[in-house]
Design a protein around this motif. Structure first.
Motif, mmCIF file in Angstrom:
data_model
loop_
_atom_site.group_PDB
_atom_site.id
_atom_site.type_symbol
_atom_site.label_atom_id
_atom_site.label_comp_id
_atom_site.label_asym_id
_atom_site.label_seq_id
_atom_site.Cartn_x
_atom_site.Cartn_y
_atom_site.Cartn_z
ATOM 1 N N TYR A 160 35.637 63.414 19.092
ATOM 2 C CA TYR A 160 36.299 64.548 18.430
ATOM 3 C C TYR A 160 35.753 64.690 17.020
ATOM 4 O O TYR A 160 35.282 63.713 16.425
ATOM 5 C CB TYR A 160 37.812 64.316 18.296
ATOM 6 C CG TYR A 160 38.524 64.047 19.597
ATOM 7 C CD1 TYR A 160 39.169 65.065 20.284
ATOM 8 C CD2 TYR A 160 38.556 62.757 20.134
ATOM 9 C CE1 TYR A 160 39.830 64.810 21.483
ATOM 10 C CE2 TYR A 160 39.208 62.501 21.334
ATOM 11 C CZ TYR A 160 39.855 63.530 22.001
ATOM 12 O OH TYR A 160 40.506 63.277 23.176
ATOM 13 N N THR A 161 35.889 65.895 16.474
ATOM 14 C CA THR A 161 35.691 66.048 15.050
ATOM 15 C C THR A 161 37.095 66.196 14.442
ATOM 16 O O THR A 161 37.963 66.847 15.042
ATOM 17 C CB THR A 161 34.756 67.239 14.737
ATOM 18 O OG1 THR A 161 34.585 67.319 13.362
ATOM 19 C CG2 THR A 161 35.272 68.542 15.239
ATOM 20 N N VAL A 162 37.321 65.561 13.315
ATOM 21 C CA VAL A 162 38.641 65.647 12.691
ATOM 22 C C VAL A 162 38.629 66.839 11.739
ATOM 23 O O VAL A 162 37.861 66.873 10.777
ATOM 24 C CB VAL A 162 38.990 64.339 11.938
ATOM 25 C CG1 VAL A 162 40.361 64.462 11.269
ATOM 26 C CG2 VAL A 162 38.975 63.160 12.898
ATOM 27 N N ALA A 217 39.747 67.559 34.890
ATOM 28 C CA ALA A 217 38.841 67.423 33.742
ATOM 29 C C ALA A 217 38.613 68.801 33.119
ATOM 30 O O ALA A 217 38.555 69.814 33.819
ATOM 31 C CB ALA A 217 37.517 66.834 34.208
ATOM 32 N N GLY A 218 38.513 68.821 31.798
ATOM 33 C CA GLY A 218 38.160 70.062 31.082
ATOM 34 C C GLY A 218 39.235 71.130 31.127
ATOM 35 O O GLY A 218 38.937 72.313 30.943
ATOM 36 N N SER A 219 40.507 70.748 31.343
ATOM 37 C CA SER A 219 41.524 71.780 31.610
ATOM 38 C C SER A 219 42.506 72.015 30.467
ATOM 39 O O SER A 219 43.441 72.788 30.624
ATOM 40 C CB SER A 219 42.314 71.389 32.859
ATOM 41 O OG SER A 219 43.114 70.255 32.595
ATOM 42 N N VAL A 220 42.339 71.356 29.322
ATOM 43 C CA VAL A 220 43.361 71.480 28.264
ATOM 44 C C VAL A 220 42.754 72.130 27.016
ATOM 45 O O VAL A 220 41.786 71.630 26.447
ATOM 46 C CB VAL A 220 43.937 70.085 27.908
ATOM 47 C CG1 VAL A 220 45.008 70.206 26.832
ATOM 48 C CG2 VAL A 220 44.499 69.397 29.147
ATOM 49 N N ASP A 221 43.339 73.255 26.599
ATOM 50 C CA ASP A 221 42.875 73.923 25.371
ATOM 51 C C ASP A 221 43.557 73.354 24.134
ATOM 52 O O ASP A 221 42.980 73.351 23.054
ATOM 53 C CB ASP A 221 43.169 75.431 25.452
ATOM 54 C CG ASP A 221 42.385 76.086 26.571
ATOM 55 O OD1 ASP A 221 41.154 75.967 26.556
ATOM 56 O OD2 ASP A 221 43.018 76.691 27.459
ATOM 57 N N MET A 240 42.358 67.628 15.519
ATOM 58 C CA MET A 240 41.013 67.301 16.012
ATOM 59 C C MET A 240 40.509 68.383 16.969
ATOM 60 O O MET A 240 41.295 69.147 17.518
ATOM 61 C CB MET A 240 41.070 65.955 16.767
ATOM 62 C CG MET A 240 41.457 64.793 15.877
ATOM 63 S SD MET A 240 42.032 63.364 16.825
ATOM 64 C CE MET A 240 43.782 63.678 16.914
ATOM 65 N N GLN A 241 39.194 68.373 17.150
ATOM 66 C CA GLN A 241 38.572 69.283 18.115
ATOM 67 C C GLN A 241 37.590 68.480 18.946
ATOM 68 O O GLN A 241 36.794 67.714 18.374
ATOM 69 C CB GLN A 241 37.859 70.416 17.378
ATOM 70 C CG GLN A 241 37.301 71.467 18.302
ATOM 71 C CD GLN A 241 37.040 72.777 17.587
ATOM 72 O OE1 GLN A 241 36.697 72.771 16.393
ATOM 73 N NE2 GLN A 241 37.213 73.891 18.288
ATOM 74 N N SER A 242 37.603 68.679 20.255
ATOM 75 C CA SER A 242 36.689 67.879 21.081
ATOM 76 C C SER A 242 35.273 68.423 20.908
ATOM 77 O O SER A 242 35.051 69.623 20.823
ATOM 78 C CB SER A 242 37.127 67.880 22.545
ATOM 79 O OG SER A 242 37.094 69.179 23.045
ATOM 80 N N PRO A 284 38.252 63.412 28.359
ATOM 81 C CA PRO A 284 37.733 64.151 29.525
ATOM 82 C C PRO A 284 38.622 65.324 29.946
ATOM 83 O O PRO A 284 38.170 66.225 30.646
ATOM 84 C CB PRO A 284 37.688 63.100 30.641
ATOM 85 C CG PRO A 284 37.778 61.780 29.952
ATOM 86 C CD PRO A 284 38.520 61.994 28.677
ATOM 87 N N LEU A 285 39.895 65.301 29.541
ATOM 88 C CA LEU A 285 40.804 66.391 29.927
ATOM 89 C C LEU A 285 40.574 67.650 29.101
ATOM 90 O O LEU A 285 41.002 68.739 29.474
ATOM 91 C CB LEU A 285 42.271 65.962 29.725
ATOM 92 C CG LEU A 285 42.706 64.637 30.354
ATOM 93 C CD1 LEU A 285 44.177 64.376 30.051
ATOM 94 C CD2 LEU A 285 42.468 64.682 31.862
ATOM 95 N N MET A 286 39.904 67.476 27.939
ATOM 96 C CA MET A 286 39.798 68.587 26.982
ATOM 97 C C MET A 286 38.781 69.622 27.450
ATOM 98 O O MET A 286 37.672 69.282 27.873
ATOM 99 C CB MET A 286 39.362 68.058 25.610
ATOM 100 C CG MET A 286 40.247 66.968 25.022
ATOM 101 S SD MET A 286 41.943 67.474 24.745
ATOM 102 C CE MET A 286 41.733 68.718 23.484
ATOM 103 N N ALA A 287 39.167 70.903 27.340
ATOM 104 C CA ALA A 287 38.214 71.988 27.559
ATOM 105 C C ALA A 287 37.176 71.941 26.438
ATOM 106 O O ALA A 287 37.451 71.380 25.365
ATOM 107 C CB ALA A 287 38.967 73.315 27.535
ATOM 108 N N PRO A 288 35.995 72.524 26.639
ATOM 109 C CA PRO A 288 35.013 72.527 25.548
ATOM 110 C C PRO A 288 35.626 73.118 24.274
ATOM 111 O O PRO A 288 36.230 74.189 24.314
ATOM 112 C CB PRO A 288 33.897 73.428 26.095
ATOM 113 C CG PRO A 288 34.050 73.359 27.583
ATOM 114 C CD PRO A 288 35.517 73.173 27.853
ATOM 115 N N GLY A 289 35.533 72.384 23.187
ATOM 116 C CA GLY A 289 36.100 72.861 21.920
ATOM 117 C C GLY A 289 37.619 72.796 21.869
ATOM 118 O O GLY A 289 38.242 73.342 20.959
#
Ligand code: SAM
Length: 248
Positions: A181-183, A105-109, A245-247, A131-136
């Motif tokens: 996400y924000t597009v 979790a949280g490991s992909v930029d 997109m941005q998480s 859930p895999l996305m790092a913050p932002g």
């Protein structure tokens, strides 16, 4: 035992330069439209196929990329081509289901996916990856989308059968927002991104395979030929769109 139509489909696509619409120019355009990445970004390419876009990204970003696909022969081709281009050190491949790729979790930029998320469904895929996305963290994905409200009946009937969840850009933007996400941006791929790297070689491969095709292969060739013919007539009505997109 593999289903014969799936085996025929992989045989049709296996030697193609790419397995879906797209071009290096569009990949790089999408990258250029994204905000800056962190210094050592963790990048994943989901449903990479033979990796046309993985190779373009590795050459542009000079950072490691994990390329994931469910079909090992595509990954073998990607490894070989990465070696030829001097990019082998940057590309790691993983044969896995992108619905459950085994990433923390949280490991992909930067999560990249061209022409593949439809296999999960656009909204479901984005929700599974959130859930895999790092913050932002940033997510760039292409998805076949309706481009106009006016949907020619022939195209509407075809996609109602082949991809009933296909949506317009506004609906996909809303699905992305609902998935967390924000597009940031969207743009449509030009018809050249369908013809040059994809449909033209695909049509040539269909002609090569036809004389020796068994029943399963004949069905796959006919379906793909129908798809090419449809696009020739209705490329104004639907097309691939890059969603950037941005998480949240
Ligand atoms: N991104 C590549 C390109 O644009 O050339 C390949 C696009 S191709 C249309 C879709 C890819 O998704 C195929 O390589 C297929 O093997 C892969 N794929 C389909 N379902 C998958 C899954 N559940 N997990 C991982 N890969 C999958």
């Amino acid at each position: 035992m593999e289903n014969p139509e799936l085996a025929a489909l992989f045989r049709l696509f296996e030697s193609l330069p790419q397995q879906g619409p797209g071009s290096d120019a569009c990949t790089l355009e999408a990258l250029a439209r994204l905000p800056a990445l962190p210094e050592r970004p963790r990048v994943v390419d989901m449903g990479c196929g033979a990796g046309r876009q993985t190779l373009a990204l590795a050459a542009a970003l000079h950072c490691p990329i994990l390329a994931i696909d469910v079909h090992q022969p595509f990954l073998d081709r990607l490894r070989a081509e990465a070696g030829r281009r001097g990019l082998a050190e940057l590309i790691e491949t993983r044969c896995a289901d992108m619905a459950d790729p085994g990433l923390p979790a949280g490991s992909v930029d930067l999560l990249w996916s061209e022409g593949a998320v439809y296999n999960l469904g656009f909204a479901r895929g984005l929700a599974l990856w959130r859930p895999l996305m790092a913050p932002g963290g940033l997510l760039a994905a292409t998805e076949c989308s309706w481009l106009a409200d006016d949907r020619p009946p022939e195209a509407a009937a075809f996609w109602a059968r082949d991809y009933p969840a296909m949506a317009g850009i506004a609906a996909n933007r809303a699905a992305a927002e609902a998935a967390g996400y924000t597009v940031l941006d969207t743009f449509s791929l030009p018809p050249s991104a369908w013809w040059e790297g994809f449909y033209t070689p695909l049509a040539r491969r269909i002609a090569e395979l036809r004389p020796t095709a068994d029943a399963a292969m004949r069905a796959v060739l006919a379906a793909n030929e129908a798809e090419i013919d449809l696009y020739r007539r209705h490329s104004a009505a639907y097309g691939y769109v890059f969603y950037l997109m941005q998480s949240l």
